[in-house]
Design a protein around this motif. Sequence first.
Motif, PDB file in Angstrom:
ATOM      1  N   GLN A   1      85.542 -59.934  39.875  1.00 39.72           N
ATOM      2  CA  GLN A   1      85.429 -58.478  39.954  1.00 39.72           C
ATOM      3  C   GLN A   1      83.984 -58.020  40.071  1.00 39.72           C
ATOM      4  OE1 GLN A   1      86.960 -56.236  36.610  1.00 39.72           O
ATOM      5  NE2 GLN A   1      87.382 -54.458  37.891  1.00 39.72           N
ATOM      6  N   LEU A   2      83.090 -58.574  39.238  1.00 43.08           N
ATOM      7  CA  LEU A   2      81.699 -58.144  39.302  1.00 43.08           C
ATOM      8  C   LEU A   2      81.022 -58.621  40.584  1.00 43.08           C
ATOM      9  CD1 LEU A   2      80.686 -58.603  35.576  1.00 43.08           C
ATOM     10  CD2 LEU A   2      81.222 -56.501  36.794  1.00 43.08           C
ATOM     11  N   LEU A   3      81.367 -59.825  41.041  1.00 45.56           N
ATOM     12  CA  LEU A   3      80.848 -60.280  42.337  1.00 45.56           C
ATOM     13  C   LEU A   3      81.264 -59.318  43.442  1.00 45.56           C
ATOM     14  CD1 LEU A   3      81.463 -64.156  42.279  1.00 45.56           C
ATOM     15  CD2 LEU A   3      79.250 -62.980  42.281  1.00 45.56           C
ATOM     16  N   TRP A   4      82.509 -58.850  43.370  1.00 43.13           N
ATOM     17  CA  TRP A   4      83.005 -57.916  44.381  1.00 43.13           C
ATOM     18  C   TRP A   4      82.243 -56.595  44.312  1.00 43.13           C
ATOM     19  CZ3 TRP A   4      85.238 -53.072  44.114  1.00 43.13           C
ATOM     20  CH2 TRP A   4      85.813 -52.596  45.299  1.00 43.13           C
ATOM     21  N   HIS A   5      81.999 -56.089  43.112  1.00 42.26           N
ATOM     22  CA  HIS A   5      81.254 -54.829  42.962  1.00 42.26           C
ATOM     23  C   HIS A   5      79.844 -54.970  43.508  1.00 42.26           C
ATOM     24  CE1 HIS A   5      83.743 -51.892  40.750  1.00 42.26           C
ATOM     25  NE2 HIS A   5      84.398 -52.959  40.347  1.00 42.26           N
ATOM     26  N   TRP A   6      79.189 -56.086  43.224  1.00 41.92           N
ATOM     27  CA  TRP A   6      77.838 -56.297  43.746  1.00 41.92           C
ATOM     28  C   TRP A   6      77.872 -56.420  45.262  1.00 41.92           C
ATOM     29  CZ3 TRP A   6      77.387 -60.440  39.447  1.00 41.92           C
ATOM     30  CH2 TRP A   6      76.974 -59.832  38.258  1.00 41.92           C
ATOM     31  N   ALA A   7      78.888 -57.093  45.789  1.00 40.90           N
ATOM     32  CA  ALA A   7      78.982 -57.259  47.238  1.00 40.90           C
ATOM     33  C   ALA A   7      79.255 -55.937  47.940  1.00 40.90           C
ATOM     34  CB  ALA A   7      80.080 -58.274  47.573  1.00 40.90           C
ATOM     35  N   ARG A   8      80.043 -55.088  47.310  1.00 37.62           N
ATOM     36  CA  ARG A   8      80.332 -53.772  47.910  1.00 37.62           C
ATOM     37  C   ARG A   8      79.227 -52.765  47.657  1.00 37.62           C
ATOM     38  NH1 ARG A   8      85.726 -53.112  50.238  1.00 37.62           N
ATOM     39  NH2 ARG A   8      85.310 -50.883  50.159  1.00 37.62           N
ATOM     40  N   GLY A   9      78.342 -53.073  46.717  1.00 35.32           N
ATOM     41  CA  GLY A   9      77.254 -52.151  46.399  1.00 35.32           C
ATOM     42  C   GLY A   9      77.720 -50.903  45.690  1.00 35.32           C
TER      43      GLY A   9
ATOM     44  N   TRP B   1      89.304 -54.098  46.908  1.00 34.45           N
ATOM     45  CA  TRP B   1      89.562 -54.829  45.675  1.00 34.45           C
ATOM     46  C   TRP B   1      91.026 -55.286  45.571  1.00 34.45           C
ATOM     47  CZ3 TRP B   1      88.036 -58.099  42.489  1.00 34.45           C
ATOM     48  CH2 TRP B   1      88.684 -58.316  41.273  1.00 34.45           C
ATOM     49  N   PRO B   2      92.024 -54.467  45.908  1.00 33.13           N
ATOM     50  CA  PRO B   2      93.402 -54.978  45.851  1.00 33.13           C
ATOM     51  C   PRO B   2      93.612 -56.215  46.724  1.00 33.13           C
ATOM     52  CG  PRO B   2      93.431 -52.595  45.977  1.00 33.13           C
ATOM     53  CD  PRO B   2      92.001 -53.016  46.200  1.00 33.13           C
ATOM     54  N   GLU B   3      92.990 -56.240  47.913  1.00 33.45           N
ATOM     55  CA  GLU B   3      93.123 -57.403  48.791  1.00 33.45           C
ATOM     56  C   GLU B   3      92.392 -58.615  48.213  1.00 33.45           C
ATOM     57  OE1 GLU B   3      93.448 -55.410  53.216  1.00 33.45           O
ATOM     58  OE2 GLU B   3      91.527 -55.340  52.169  1.00 33.45           O
ATOM     59  N   THR B   4      91.193 -58.368  47.647  1.00 29.70           N
ATOM     60  CA  THR B   4      90.453 -59.458  47.009  1.00 29.70           C
ATOM     61  C   THR B   4      91.212 -59.983  45.793  1.00 29.70           C
ATOM     62  OG1 THR B   4      88.389 -58.405  47.726  1.00 29.70           O
ATOM     63  CG2 THR B   4      88.219 -60.101  46.032  1.00 29.70           C
TER      64      THR B   4
ATOM     65  N   MET C   1      94.488 -60.006  45.375  1.00 30.69           N
ATOM     66  CA  MET C   1      95.596 -60.841  45.861  1.00 30.69           C
ATOM     67  C   MET C   1      95.096 -62.198  46.348  1.00 30.69           C
ATOM     68  SD  MET C   1      98.254 -58.417  47.949  1.00 30.69           S
ATOM     69  CE  MET C   1      97.053 -58.119  49.245  1.00 30.69           C
ATOM     70  N   LEU C   2      93.969 -62.191  47.042  1.00 31.13           N
ATOM     71  CA  LEU C   2      93.420 -63.426  47.578  1.00 31.13           C
ATOM     72  C   LEU C   2      93.026 -64.378  46.449  1.00 31.13           C
ATOM     73  CD1 LEU C   2      92.592 -64.958  50.106  1.00 31.13           C
ATOM     74  CD2 LEU C   2      90.404 -63.739  50.057  1.00 31.13           C
ATOM     75  N   SER C   3      92.366 -63.841  45.439  1.00 31.04           N
ATOM     76  CA  SER C   3      91.975 -64.666  44.297  1.00 31.04           C
ATOM     77  C   SER C   3      93.194 -65.219  43.577  1.00 31.04           C
ATOM     78  CB  SER C   3      91.117 -63.844  43.331  1.00 31.04           C
ATOM     79  OG  SER C   3      90.849 -64.567  42.151  1.00 31.04           O
ATOM     80  N   HIS C   4      94.195 -64.384  43.392  1.00 28.53           N
ATOM     81  CA  HIS C   4      95.418 -64.816  42.697  1.00 28.53           C
ATOM     82  C   HIS C   4      96.136 -65.905  43.499  1.00 28.53           C
ATOM     83  CE1 HIS C   4      98.700 -64.401  39.847  1.00 28.53           C
ATOM     84  NE2 HIS C   4      99.547 -64.358  40.864  1.00 28.53           N
ATOM     85  N   ALA C   5      96.187 -65.759  44.820  1.00 28.24           N
ATOM     86  CA  ALA C   5      96.847 -66.759  45.658  1.00 28.24           C
ATOM     87  C   ALA C   5      96.114 -68.094  45.624  1.00 28.24           C
ATOM     88  CB  ALA C   5      96.928 -66.252  47.100  1.00 28.24           C
TER      89      ALA C   5
ATOM     90  N   ILE D   1     101.134 -65.642  51.684  1.00 30.85           N
ATOM     91  CA  ILE D   1     101.287 -65.017  50.363  1.00 30.85           C
ATOM     92  C   ILE D   1     100.675 -63.618  50.328  1.00 30.85           C
ATOM     93  CG2 ILE D   1     100.542 -65.152  47.949  1.00 30.85           C
ATOM     94  CD1 ILE D   1     102.848 -66.966  48.522  1.00 30.85           C
ATOM     95  N   THR D   2      99.496 -63.495  50.922  1.00 35.04           N
ATOM     96  CA  THR D   2      98.749 -62.238  50.821  1.00 35.04           C
ATOM     97  C   THR D   2      99.033 -61.269  51.956  1.00 35.04           C
ATOM     98  OG1 THR D   2      96.863 -63.177  52.029  1.00 35.04           O
ATOM     99  CG2 THR D   2      96.877 -63.404  49.615  1.00 35.04           C
ATOM    100  N   GLY D   3      99.535 -61.780  53.092  1.00 32.85           N
ATOM    101  CA  GLY D   3      99.724 -60.918  54.252  1.00 32.85           C
ATOM    102  C   GLY D   3      98.447 -60.695  55.025  1.00 32.85           C
ATOM    103  N   LEU D   4      97.372 -61.394  54.664  1.00 29.05           N
ATOM    104  CA  LEU D   4      96.105 -61.278  55.373  1.00 29.05           C
ATOM    105  C   LEU D   4      96.075 -62.291  56.513  1.00 29.05           C
ATOM    106  CD1 LEU D   4      93.736 -61.077  52.254  1.00 29.05           C
ATOM    107  CD2 LEU D   4      94.500 -59.164  53.683  1.00 29.05           C
ATOM    108  N   SER D   5      95.479 -61.908  57.619  1.00 24.53           N
ATOM    109  CA  SER D   5      95.405 -62.823  58.752  1.00 24.53           C
ATOM    110  C   SER D   5      94.382 -63.920  58.482  1.00 24.53           C
ATOM    111  CB  SER D   5      95.019 -62.061  60.025  1.00 24.53           C
ATOM    112  OG  SER D   5      93.691 -61.571  59.928  1.00 24.53           O
ATOM    113  N   LEU D   6      94.539 -65.046  59.179  1.00 22.97           N
ATOM    114  CA  LEU D   6      93.603 -66.166  59.006  1.00 22.97           C
ATOM    115  C   LEU D   6      92.162 -65.773  59.356  1.00 22.97           C
ATOM    116  CD1 LEU D   6      95.742 -69.172  60.327  1.00 22.97           C
ATOM    117  CD2 LEU D   6      95.115 -68.645  57.971  1.00 22.97           C
TER     118      LEU D   6
END
Length: 338
Positions: free
Chosen positions: A239-247, A221-224, A226-230, A201-206
């Motif tokens: 979104q906020l978890l992603w922002h904290w993880a990316r700093g 974020w676009p990849e995250t 898609m992953l969340s939506h899938a 679905i996402t085109g991301l490798s295993l």
Amino acid sequence: MAKPSPGSQCAFCGKDIGQPCRGGRPKDYCDPACRRRAQRQRDRERRAAKPSHTEWQVITGDLFVRTQQLLTAGSDQLDLATALDLTARLRQDAECLAAVAVDSARCNGWTWTEVATAAGLSAAAARARWGGVRVQRLVSERAQLSMSEPTDRHIPLPASSNETGAPSAAASKDSAVQELGTALRTLHARSGVSLQFVSDITGLSLPVITAMFDGCRVLSWPETYMLSHALGGDPQDLQLLWHWARGVPLPTGAVTGPGRLGAALRGAQLAAGLPDITASCPPGLSVAEACAALAGEAAPDWPLLSGFLVRLGADPSRFASLWMAARAAQHPIRTGER
């Protein structure tokens, strides 16, 4: 005629120096170079005894408490003496934070000229304002006032992180990466879909998806998204978890009311593995109130929300600004009503 002063030794290098024959202040150094070296040594010794980083956390914590009091109460619910006391303490806290920030910059090698440029002052004015033991004196005076601060406020104070058992500092970036990975694993377990399906679905490798789940990698974020939506989740919850993880700084254009706080809380719930909500509610917080907060419909009092976050294994300090914005939107200050 004045008698020659006896010789002495340079206070820095120990070399013998002759004192002037005429009256006046005796020389402490053999030349200006030794005077400068001695000053640098005193600066290093002073910085070694500087206020610790804990001071920054304590001061910002008090700033949050006092701002929350003013924000929650509004001008109509605080008597004048209390309002003036709080604003005076806010000014003192702000001055202490500026002093601690300058002291930290000096420890990191900033010159007084660079500090002065950042502050919009002359080097002499910056040194007079923050030089010597000025930082320690400001923090010490503030601490004395803090200890004498009355506790019978009309507005309940947010519980400090030490009182709730949460970490005294914000979680590290590595910890946030792990939380994001756990949240994605939780979504995957709930969805029941295979990783191969998600990859298709996402085109991301295993391997990339697995690294994300294991907290070893943070995608864009676009990849995250898609992953969340899938995985059948709401990307806004991550979104906020992603922002904290990316700093990276939190977005400023998004909704700043209870809805955004609710999304952050749902992300914390996912990062905790979706525990039973009844077991996650601290005393005083009903299941209905917790559900309303998770749905982005209300912002409970800070002590209750902080206890809820601690039971989820989250750091309450990361949610403080979101809570303040949610309360401000939920209880706007009305003007023109006296």
